[in-house]
Motif scaffolding. Structure first.
Motif, short mmCIF file in Angstrom:
data_model
loop_
_atom_site.label_atom_id
_atom_site.label_comp_id
_atom_site.label_asym_id
_atom_site.label_seq_id
_atom_site.Cartn_x
_atom_site.Cartn_y
_atom_site.Cartn_z
N VAL A 88 51.98 -64.71 -109.89
CA VAL A 88 50.90 -64.49 -110.86
C VAL A 88 49.56 -64.90 -110.27
O VAL A 88 48.57 -64.17 -110.40
CB VAL A 88 51.19 -65.25 -112.18
N ARG A 89 49.51 -66.05 -109.61
CA ARG A 89 48.25 -66.50 -108.97
C ARG A 89 47.82 -65.54 -107.88
O ARG A 89 46.64 -65.22 -107.74
CB ARG A 89 48.42 -67.91 -108.39
N ALA A 94 44.04 -61.40 -106.02
CA ALA A 94 43.82 -60.06 -105.48
C ALA A 94 42.94 -59.24 -106.43
O ALA A 94 42.04 -58.52 -105.99
CB ALA A 94 45.15 -59.36 -105.26
N LYS A 95 43.16 -59.37 -107.72
CA LYS A 95 42.36 -58.64 -108.71
C LYS A 95 40.91 -59.13 -108.70
O LYS A 95 39.98 -58.33 -108.76
CB LYS A 95 42.97 -58.83 -110.10
N ALA A 96 40.70 -60.43 -108.57
CA ALA A 96 39.35 -60.99 -108.51
C ALA A 96 38.64 -60.53 -107.24
O ALA A 96 37.44 -60.19 -107.27
CB ALA A 96 39.41 -62.51 -108.57
N ALA A 97 39.36 -60.50 -106.12
CA ALA A 97 38.75 -60.05 -104.86
C ALA A 97 38.38 -58.58 -104.95
O ALA A 97 37.31 -58.16 -104.45
CB ALA A 97 39.72 -60.29 -103.71
N GLU A 98 39.22 -57.78 -105.59
CA GLU A 98 38.93 -56.35 -105.76
C GLU A 98 37.70 -56.15 -106.65
O GLU A 98 36.84 -55.33 -106.34
CB GLU A 98 40.14 -55.67 -106.38
N ALA A 99 37.59 -56.91 -107.71
CA ALA A 99 36.43 -56.80 -108.61
C ALA A 99 35.17 -57.24 -107.90
O ALA A 99 34.10 -56.63 -108.08
CB ALA A 99 36.66 -57.65 -109.85
#
Length: 104
Positions: A88-89, A94-99
């Motif tokens: 989950v972390r 990964a989602k934060a880096a993509e955003a």
């Protein structure tokens, strides 16, 4: 002479509800026997009380069939995690880096 009785608590938290029961058992009762004596099996029939992982005050008990309970113990019944916390972390990072990459 009468057998000495002690009080322990049995707790379980399902996804949708939780239960805390006070159980009076004879001194020397094992953790597993105290679980079986409690009403938690009737309230949560999906639990396999003979095999489920348990602990006392957050410490996992490896052999609940031989470990006796003590007065005031809180027996906790553990259920499997729905998601691996590390995974989950990793996905959140990964989602934060993509955003962040999209906003540059």
């Amino acid at each position: 002479m009468a057998e000495a009785l002690i009080k322990v608590e049995v707790v379980y938290a399902a996804v949708d509800r939780q239960m805390l029961l006070s159980v009076t058992v004879p001194a020397g009762t094992t953790v597993r026997a105290a679980l079986l004596k409690s009403a938690v099996g009737r309230e949560f029939p999906e639990l396999d009380l003979a095999e489920c992982p348990v602990g006392i005050f957050g410490k996992v008990i490896t052999d609940s069939n031989s470990r006796p309970v003590q007065s005031g113990d809180r027996i906790e019944i553990y259920r499997p995690l729905l998601a691996d916390p590390k995974e989950v972390r990793r996905l959140r990072a990964a989602k934060a880096a993509e955003a962040k990459a999209r906003n540059l």
